[in-house]
Design an enzyme around this catalytic site. Structure first.
Site, PDB file in Angstrom:
ATOM      1  CG  ASP A   8      -6.477  -8.102   4.266  1.00  0.00           C
ATOM      2  OD1 ASP A   8      -6.881  -7.960   5.441  1.00  0.00           O
ATOM      3  OD2 ASP A   8      -5.501  -7.502   3.805  1.00  0.00           O
ATOM      4  CG  ASN A  40      -5.368  -8.102  -0.643  1.00  0.00           C
ATOM      5  OD1 ASN A  40      -5.504  -8.138   0.574  1.00  0.00           O
ATOM      6  ND2 ASN A  40      -4.348  -7.511  -1.215  1.00  0.00           N
ATOM      7  CG  HIS A  68      -2.827  -4.216  -2.211  1.00  0.00           C
ATOM      8  ND1 HIS A  68      -1.863  -4.211  -3.203  1.00  0.00           N
ATOM      9  CD2 HIS A  68      -2.363  -5.048  -1.250  1.00  0.00           C
ATOM     10  CE1 HIS A  68      -0.868  -5.010  -2.855  1.00  0.00           C
ATOM     11  NE2 HIS A  68      -1.144  -5.524  -1.671  1.00  0.00           N
ATOM     12  CG  HIS A 178      -0.769  -5.456   5.605  1.00  0.00           C
ATOM     13  ND1 HIS A 178      -0.812  -5.212   4.248  1.00  0.00           N
ATOM     14  CD2 HIS A 178       0.544  -5.558   5.926  1.00  0.00           C
ATOM     15  CE1 HIS A 178       0.446  -5.155   3.783  1.00  0.00           C
ATOM     16  NE2 HIS A 178       1.279  -5.376   4.772  1.00  0.00           N
TER      17      HIS A 178
HETATM   18 FE   LIG Z   1      -4.202  -7.603   2.218  1.00  0.00          FE
HETATM   19 FE   LIG Z   2      -2.376  -4.784   2.858  1.00  0.00          FE
END
Ligand SMILES: [Fe+2]
Ligand SMILES: [Fe+2]
Length: 273
Positions: A8, A40, A68, A178
């Site tokens: 991420d 993100n 997200h 995540h």
């Molecule tokens: Fe994330």
């Molecule tokens: Fe996530």
């Protein structure tokens, strides 16, 4: 085939680390395919089309998402025209975008990339195992794909490990995302699939999950409405996993963690460096 997966990307520190390091790594390690989780990338919340293009321009072949995915509402529209941007395959039918795509490497090899999301301590989506089963049977390793990367975006390591076992022998790499924290369990499973419970984040680790520390801490100390969460502003590190596959089978022959940048114990794949 040489595959790099990066976890991420969180806000500007994550994007800057990718922009500065990835073009160099892509050349130095002679990477065939790069997959990045971008859920993100826009200030910690979702992704814009400009950022999507920025990550693809820095050397990503595909971008996966997660819970997200649609925090930036423009993603509901532009995801339809960005065929290398994937939201989890187990979103309900009718959700914009796609959960899998076939990437062609510069040498003409085909890499199937699948984005999927777990259900434990997360939103109740469709069955992620059924979604991955459909993707793998539509495009089997060694027949329709020369390599397969599955991003299992989930909170629970049990669910991630189960997805690894479910795909063992049928994918090149199953990697979790995540949690924003890299795990040390990267390995090749008995069937030949590389596995890592979480790739970690690309972002500022002097933070709480990539966000400036004060507000997350305040929310744990006091249950009162407070300020917005802001991305931490220090320099970012890259975190992910490197996999080399056997071109004949598409299965993994080498796997290593990748951590480059401040605050983390740096590690690079010795077999490429
Ligand atoms: Fe994330
Ligand atoms: Fe996530």
């Amino acid at each position: 085939m040489r595959i790099l997966f990066l976890g991420d990307v969180v806000g500007r520190p994550g994007r800057q680390a990718v922009a500065e390091e990835l073009p160099r790594l892509r050349a130095r390690w002679k990477l065939d395919c790069v997959v990045i989780n971008g859920e993100n990338a826009a200030g910690g919340f979702g992704i814009t089309e400009a950022i999507c293009d920025e990550l693809l321009g820095a050397g990503a072949d595909a971008i996966t998402l997660g819970n997200h995915s649609f925090d930036q509402r423009e993603a509901l529209v532009f995801i339809e025209r960005q065929d290398k941007l994937l939201r989890p395959a187990n979103y309900p039918a009718g959700t914009p975008g796609r959960g899998a795509t076939l990437v062609e490497t510069p040498d003409g090899a085909r890499v199937l990339v699948v984005s999927v999301m777990g259900r434990i301590f997360m939103d109740a989506l469709d069955d992620p195992f059924a979604a991955v089963e459909r993707a793998l049977s539509d495009c089997p390793l060694g027949a329709a794909a020369d390599a397969i990367v599955v991003d299992m975006h989930a909170e629970a390591t049990s669910e991630k490990q189960a997805m690894g076992v479910f795909c063992d022998g049928r994918a090149s790499l199953v990697v979790g995302t995540h949690t924003h924290v890299p795990t040390g369990d990267h390995r090749i499973m008995p069937g030949g699939t590389a596995y890592m419970s979480d790739a970690g984040m690309c972002g500022d680790y002097d933070s709480v999950l990539g966000m400036a520390k004060d507000e997350p801490l305040r929310r744990f100390l006091q249950k009162t409405p407070g300020a917005r969460l802001e991305t931490a502003s220090g320099p970012g590190a890259l975190s992910g996993v490197a996999v080399e596959t056997d071109p004949r089978t598409g299965l993994a022959v080498r796997v290593a963690a990748v951590r480059i940048g401040p605050h983390l114990d740096e590690t690079r794949p010795a077999f490429w460096d």
